[in-house]
Design a protein around this motif. Structure first.
Motif, PDB file in Angstrom:
ATOM      1  N   VAL A   1     -20.860  -0.010   0.834  1.00 13.12           N
ATOM      2  CA  VAL A   1     -20.955   0.693   2.120  1.00 13.12           C
ATOM      3  C   VAL A   1     -20.948   2.199   1.880  1.00 13.12           C
ATOM      4  N   PHE A   2     -20.047   2.640   1.025  1.00  6.97           N
ATOM      5  CA  PHE A   2     -19.931   4.073   0.732  1.00  6.97           C
ATOM      6  C   PHE A   2     -21.259   4.631   0.209  1.00  6.97           C
ATOM      7  N   LYS A   3     -21.832   3.939  -0.770  1.00  8.89           N
ATOM      8  CA  LYS A   3     -23.076   4.424  -1.397  1.00  8.89           C
ATOM      9  C   LYS A   3     -24.218   4.496  -0.395  1.00  8.89           C
TER      10      LYS A   3
ATOM     11  N   ARG B   1     -13.957  11.041   2.919  1.00 14.74           N
ATOM     12  CA  ARG B   1     -14.738  11.287   1.684  1.00 14.74           C
ATOM     13  C   ARG B   1     -16.247  11.251   1.968  1.00 14.74           C
ATOM     14  N   ILE B   2     -16.651  10.404   2.902  1.00 13.38           N
ATOM     15  CA  ILE B   2     -18.074  10.340   3.260  1.00 13.38           C
ATOM     16  C   ILE B   2     -18.469  11.648   3.960  1.00 13.38           C
ATOM     17  N   SER B   3     -17.641  12.097   4.915  1.00 15.12           N
ATOM     18  CA  SER B   3     -17.941  13.351   5.633  1.00 15.12           C
ATOM     19  C   SER B   3     -17.990  14.520   4.659  1.00 15.12           C
TER      20      SER B   3
ATOM     21  N   VAL C   1      -6.118  -0.741   6.552  1.00 14.20           N
ATOM     22  CA  VAL C   1      -5.538   0.608   6.578  1.00 14.20           C
ATOM     23  C   VAL C   1      -6.516   1.632   7.163  1.00 14.20           C
ATOM     24  N   ILE C   2      -7.790   1.255   7.233  1.00 18.94           N
ATOM     25  CA  ILE C   2      -8.827   2.217   7.634  1.00 18.94           C
ATOM     26  C   ILE C   2      -8.973   2.336   9.158  1.00 18.94           C
ATOM     27  N   PHE C   3      -8.767   1.224   9.875  1.00 16.01           N
ATOM     28  CA  PHE C   3      -9.194   1.196  11.280  1.00 16.01           C
ATOM     29  C   PHE C   3      -8.087   1.510  12.292  1.00 16.01           C
TER      30      PHE C   3
ATOM     31  N   THR D   1       0.870  -1.185   0.000  1.00 22.46           N
ATOM     32  CA  THR D   1       0.000   0.000   0.000  1.00 22.46           C
ATOM     33  C   THR D   1       0.899   1.224   0.000  1.00 22.46           C
ATOM     34  N   ASN D   2       0.299   2.389  -0.065  1.00 22.83           N
ATOM     35  CA  ASN D   2       1.118   3.608  -0.026  1.00 22.83           C
ATOM     36  C   ASN D   2       0.297   4.776   0.497  1.00 22.83           C
ATOM     37  N   ASP D   3       1.038   5.786   0.964  1.00 25.88           N
ATOM     38  CA  ASP D   3       0.426   6.960   1.586  1.00 25.88           C
ATOM     39  C   ASP D   3      -0.573   7.633   0.641  1.00 25.88           C
ATOM     40  N   GLU D   4      -0.204   7.730  -0.622  1.00 22.66           N
ATOM     41  CA  GLU D   4      -1.059   8.437  -1.583  1.00 22.66           C
ATOM     42  C   GLU D   4      -2.420   7.739  -1.719  1.00 22.66           C
ATOM     43  N   TRP D   5      -2.399   6.404  -1.879  1.00 19.77           N
ATOM     44  CA  TRP D   5      -3.653   5.645  -2.040  1.00 19.77           C
ATOM     45  C   TRP D   5      -4.542   5.856  -0.823  1.00 19.77           C
ATOM     46  N   ILE D   6      -3.945   5.705   0.373  1.00 22.62           N
ATOM     47  CA  ILE D   6      -4.760   5.762   1.599  1.00 22.62           C
ATOM     48  C   ILE D   6      -5.335   7.163   1.787  1.00 22.62           C
TER      49      ILE D   6
ATOM     50  N   ARG E   1      -8.117   7.985  -0.894  1.00 18.88           N
ATOM     51  CA  ARG E   1      -9.387   7.256  -0.743  1.00 18.88           C
ATOM     52  C   ARG E   1     -10.083   7.522   0.584  1.00 18.88           C
ATOM     53  N   THR E   2      -9.279   7.791   1.663  1.00 19.87           N
ATOM     54  CA  THR E   2      -9.898   7.826   3.003  1.00 19.87           C
ATOM     55  C   THR E   2      -9.608   9.103   3.796  1.00 19.87           C
ATOM     56  N   GLY E   3      -8.568   9.844   3.407  1.00 18.79           N
ATOM     57  CA  GLY E   3      -8.158  11.035   4.166  1.00 18.79           C
ATOM     58  C   GLY E   3      -7.258  10.707   5.351  1.00 18.79           C
TER      59      GLY E   3
ATOM     60  N   ASN F   1     -17.602  -4.606   1.847  1.00 20.00           N
ATOM     61  CA  ASN F   1     -17.888  -4.281   0.449  1.00 20.00           C
ATOM     62  C   ASN F   1     -17.846  -2.748   0.373  1.00 20.00           C
ATOM     63  N   GLY F   2     -16.630  -2.223   0.151  1.00 20.83           N
ATOM     64  CA  GLY F   2     -16.361  -0.793   0.314  1.00 20.83           C
ATOM     65  C   GLY F   2     -17.266   0.115  -0.498  1.00 20.83           C
ATOM     66  N   THR F   3     -17.441  -0.192  -1.763  1.00 24.37           N
ATOM     67  CA  THR F   3     -18.246   0.680  -2.627  1.00 24.37           C
ATOM     68  C   THR F   3     -19.705   0.686  -2.171  1.00 24.37           C
TER      69      THR F   3
ATOM     70  N   ALA G   1     -24.176   8.722  12.489  1.00 26.26           N
ATOM     71  CA  ALA G   1     -23.312   7.579  12.172  1.00 26.26           C
ATOM     72  C   ALA G   1     -24.021   6.609  11.246  1.00 26.26           C
ATOM     73  N   PHE G   2     -23.185   5.857  10.526  1.00 31.06           N
ATOM     74  CA  PHE G   2     -23.693   4.763   9.694  1.00 31.06           C
ATOM     75  C   PHE G   2     -22.651   3.659   9.754  1.00 31.06           C
ATOM     76  N   GLY G   3     -23.088   2.419   9.775  1.00 29.64           N
ATOM     77  CA  GLY G   3     -22.100   1.346   9.776  1.00 29.64           C
ATOM     78  C   GLY G   3     -22.708  -0.034   9.695  1.00 29.64           C
TER      79      GLY G   3
ATOM     80  N   PRO H   1     -19.649  13.886  12.395  1.00 32.17           N
ATOM     81  CA  PRO H   1     -20.004  12.587  11.823  1.00 32.17           C
ATOM     82  C   PRO H   1     -19.122  11.475  12.385  1.00 32.17           C
ATOM     83  N   HIS H   2     -19.653  10.258  12.390  1.00 30.62           N
ATOM     84  CA  HIS H   2     -18.794   9.097  12.633  1.00 30.62           C
ATOM     85  C   HIS H   2     -17.661   9.176  11.625  1.00 30.62           C
ATOM     86  N   GLN H   3     -16.441   8.980  12.095  1.00 33.61           N
ATOM     87  CA  GLN H   3     -15.278   9.142  11.231  1.00 33.61           C
ATOM     88  C   GLN H   3     -15.030   7.843  10.447  1.00 33.61           C
ATOM     89  N   ALA H   4     -15.897   7.604   9.458  1.00 41.30           N
ATOM     90  CA  ALA H   4     -15.806   6.381   8.657  1.00 41.30           C
ATOM     91  C   ALA H   4     -14.744   6.547   7.593  1.00 41.30           C
ATOM     92  N   ASN H   5     -14.791   7.705   6.961  1.00 43.80           N
ATOM     93  CA  ASN H   5     -13.958   7.951   5.796  1.00 43.80           C
ATOM     94  C   ASN H   5     -14.132   9.441   5.504  1.00 43.80           C
TER      95      ASN H   5
HETATM   96  N1  ACO Z   1      -3.502   0.199  -0.799  1.00 40.47           N
HETATM   97  C1  ACO Z   1      -3.325   0.124  -2.116  1.00 40.47           C
HETATM   98  N2  ACO Z   1      -4.205  -0.440  -2.952  1.00 40.47           N
HETATM   99  C2  ACO Z   1      -5.340  -0.924  -2.405  1.00 40.47           C
HETATM  100  C3  ACO Z   1      -5.593  -0.870  -1.025  1.00 40.47           C
HETATM  101  C4  ACO Z   1      -4.613  -0.289  -0.221  1.00 40.47           C
HETATM  102  N3  ACO Z   1      -4.755  -0.176   1.106  1.00 40.47           N
HETATM  103  N4  ACO Z   1      -6.782  -1.424  -0.792  1.00 40.47           N
HETATM  104  C5  ACO Z   1      -7.284  -1.806  -1.950  1.00 40.47           C
HETATM  105  N5  ACO Z   1      -6.410  -1.511  -2.944  1.00 40.47           N
HETATM  106  C6  ACO Z   1      -6.553  -1.753  -4.370  1.00 40.47           C
HETATM  107  C7  ACO Z   1      -7.559  -2.824  -4.669  1.00 40.47           C
HETATM  108  O1  ACO Z   1      -6.953  -4.094  -4.617  1.00 40.47           O
HETATM  109  C8  ACO Z   1      -7.987  -2.452  -6.066  1.00 40.47           C
HETATM  110  O2  ACO Z   1      -7.016  -2.910  -6.958  1.00 40.47           O
HETATM  111  P1  ACO Z   1      -7.460  -3.512  -8.413  1.00 40.47           P
HETATM  112  O3  ACO Z   1      -8.164  -2.377  -9.091  1.00 40.47           O
HETATM  113  O4  ACO Z   1      -6.145  -3.890  -9.012  1.00 40.47           O
HETATM  114  O5  ACO Z   1      -8.357  -4.655  -8.076  1.00 40.47           O
HETATM  115  C9  ACO Z   1      -7.949  -0.936  -6.052  1.00 40.47           C
HETATM  116  O6  ACO Z   1      -7.078  -0.574  -4.964  1.00 40.47           O
HETATM  117  C10 ACO Z   1      -9.283  -0.305  -5.873  1.00 40.47           C
HETATM  118  O7  ACO Z   1      -9.933  -0.969  -4.799  1.00 40.47           O
HETATM  119  P2  ACO Z   1     -11.358  -0.612  -4.317  1.00 40.47           P
HETATM  120  O8  ACO Z   1     -11.735  -1.413  -3.124  1.00 40.47           O
HETATM  121  O9  ACO Z   1     -12.277  -0.596  -5.503  1.00 40.47           O
HETATM  122  O10 ACO Z   1     -11.077   0.877  -3.861  1.00 40.47           O
HETATM  123  P3  ACO Z   1     -12.085   2.012  -3.655  1.00 40.47           P
HETATM  124  O11 ACO Z   1     -11.725   3.115  -4.551  1.00 40.47           O
HETATM  125  O12 ACO Z   1     -13.497   1.534  -3.598  1.00 40.47           O
HETATM  126  O13 ACO Z   1     -11.698   2.452  -2.172  1.00 40.47           O
HETATM  127  C11 ACO Z   1     -12.500   2.225   0.061  1.00 40.47           C
HETATM  128  C12 ACO Z   1     -11.801   1.536  -1.080  1.00 40.47           C
HETATM  129  C13 ACO Z   1     -11.623   3.387   0.550  1.00 40.47           C
HETATM  130  C14 ACO Z   1     -12.686   1.265   1.203  1.00 40.47           C
HETATM  131  C15 ACO Z   1     -13.826   2.749  -0.467  1.00 40.47           C
HETATM  132  O14 ACO Z   1     -14.582   1.743  -1.043  1.00 40.47           O
HETATM  133  C16 ACO Z   1     -14.640   3.406   0.593  1.00 40.47           C
HETATM  134  O15 ACO Z   1     -14.360   4.519   0.975  1.00 40.47           O
HETATM  135  N6  ACO Z   1     -15.682   2.725   1.055  1.00 40.47           N
HETATM  136  C17 ACO Z   1     -16.533   3.256   2.083  1.00 40.47           C
HETATM  137  C18 ACO Z   1     -16.494   2.389   3.188  1.00 40.47           C
HETATM  138  C19 ACO Z   1     -15.790   2.961   4.348  1.00 40.47           C
HETATM  139  O16 ACO Z   1     -15.292   4.039   4.388  1.00 40.47           O
HETATM  140  N7  ACO Z   1     -15.827   2.193   5.377  1.00 40.47           N
HETATM  141  C20 ACO Z   1     -15.263   2.611   6.581  1.00 40.47           C
HETATM  142  C21 ACO Z   1     -15.546   1.596   7.568  1.00 40.47           C
HETATM  143  S1  ACO Z   1     -17.187   1.243   7.644  1.00 40.47           S
HETATM  144  C22 ACO Z   1     -17.906   2.400   8.498  1.00 40.47           C
HETATM  145  O17 ACO Z   1     -17.333   2.962   9.364  1.00 40.47           O
HETATM  146  C23 ACO Z   1     -19.220   2.754   8.027  1.00 40.47           C
END
Ligand code: ACO
Length: 333
Positions: A228-230, A265-267, A160-162, A29-34, A37-39, A224-226, A319-321, A259-263
């Protein structure tokens, strides 16, 4: 009828800071991705062997909240403890806090509503106070996530989220109906239970199964990240409006949204939807990650410590979860 008012707040997080760069040494994983996607920039993870748990962190946060409330532990009538990461399968964490803080033999209840846990816990405590049954209630949200995550490339989408941490509030009886918790709103939709889930250990999935098959992923969180997000952005918006409307209020009346600090991007999505200014929304997921039942109470405590909440402000918690469950609390501070 009585109103309940928050008279003390406290939080505790472990010292051990785990940055995104630290994670990139443990998984692909890397800092940029995290951050994109999540802040999240960093989170706190309990150091293995430190002995810290959800109960011990909850007790530390509770001590601070009790002290700040001006009460003593002996003034507390009831404990409500929200967590998805209890120290033991049973009994729950509430009774452990009763013991750790050497409290009288008061009732202690655990709430298992994951990311909405603190909202549900506040709502339960609020009802006990409104009916006159209890005067002072200790409400805790605490999570020890790091011990249960799949810290490998396989689990990177979730791990990486929790983060770990705890917060606590003292809810107290008030006779001023214009201030305190105005209303709480709770929902669930169990058909989506498996979209954000840890299936084991449970009576249906017992530990020996895991021992025979360490690759059984049902012992790690699945999300199921997507999906959950929707659902999150829709339900957050609905339940905020439901709470405001129940009190004949509108978005223009809102002073602080926590807000619950889920992500992040959600906030931000919810902030844009309601056209809220940056100073009307409090986020700290950048520092702590998603601490589930602890996230709202840690954020509320920090917002209050930073004097971002003033007397008379309209504060909205939402909150949502997992469950799915969602809810809101409308407070006149
Ligand atoms: N680092 C690098 N790459 C990663 C990581 C990571 N940590 N995790 C996944 N990837 C890769 C995946 O393998 C995938 O690769 P592929 O395209 O080669 O298959 C690619 O990144 C995209 O993965 P997705 O899961 O589609 O990534 P997405 O853009 O949907 O982001 C995320 C994932 C951040 C979890 C997003 O779906 C999201 O924000 N979901 C909302 C859910 C959430 O925030 N939950 C929080 C906890 S639940 C709650 O509190 C309500």
């Amino acid at each position: 009828m009585y109103t309940s008012k928050i008279i003390g707040l406290g939080h505790f997080v472990p010292d051990n800071i785990v940055t995104n760069d630290d994670l990139s040494k443990l998984m692909d994983t890397n800092d940029e991705w995290i951050q994109e996607r999540t802040g999240i920039k960093e989170r706190r993870w309990i150091k293995e062997g430190s002995g810290e748990t959800s109960s011990s962190m909850g007790a530390k946060a509770a001590k601070i909240a009790i002290e700040r409330s001006g009460l003593t532990k002996d003034d507390i009538d009831f404990i409500v403890f929200a967590t998805l990461s209890p120290d033991m399968y049973f009994p729950g964490c509430g009774v452990q806090v009763q013991d750790l803080l050497d409290m009288p033999t008061i009732g202690a209840l655990d709430v298992r509503n994951q990311c909405s846990g603190f909202i549900y816990a506040l709502s339960v405590a609020d009802q006990f106070i409104k009916t006159g049954m209890y005067k002072n209630i200790l409400v805790i949200g605490s999570e020890y996530h790091s011990g249960g995550l799949d810290i490998s490339t396989r689990g990177r989408g979730v791990s990486v989220i929790f983060g770990d941490g705890a917060g606590a509030a003292i809810l107290s009886r008030s006779e001023d109906a214009t201030k305190g918790i105005l209303s709480t709103h709770l929902h669930s939709e169990g058909k989506h239970a498996r979209e954000l889930v840890v299936e084991g250990p449970s009576i249906a999935r017992w530990v020996p199964e895991y021992k025979n098959n360490p690759d059984d992923l049902s012992y790690y969180p699945y999300m199921n990240g997507t999906f959950v997000f929707k659902n999150a952005v829709v339900r957050f918006s609905e339940v905020i409006m439901e709470g405001l409307q129940a009190n004949n209020l509108g978005v223009e009346d809102l002073d602080m949204f926590i807000p619950h600090q889920a992500n992040l991007r959600i906030s931000q999505f919810v902030q844009r939807k309601f056209k809220l200014r940056d100073d009307q929304v409090f986020n700290n997921i950048q520092k702590y990650g998603n601490t589930t039942a602890a996230s709202i109470i840690i954020a509320l405590t920090e917002a209050w410590e930073q004097k971002k909440i003033k007397d008379g402000d309209l504060v909205v918690l939402a909150a949502f979860g997992s469950g799915f469950t969602w809810g809101s609390v409308i407070i006149r501070w």
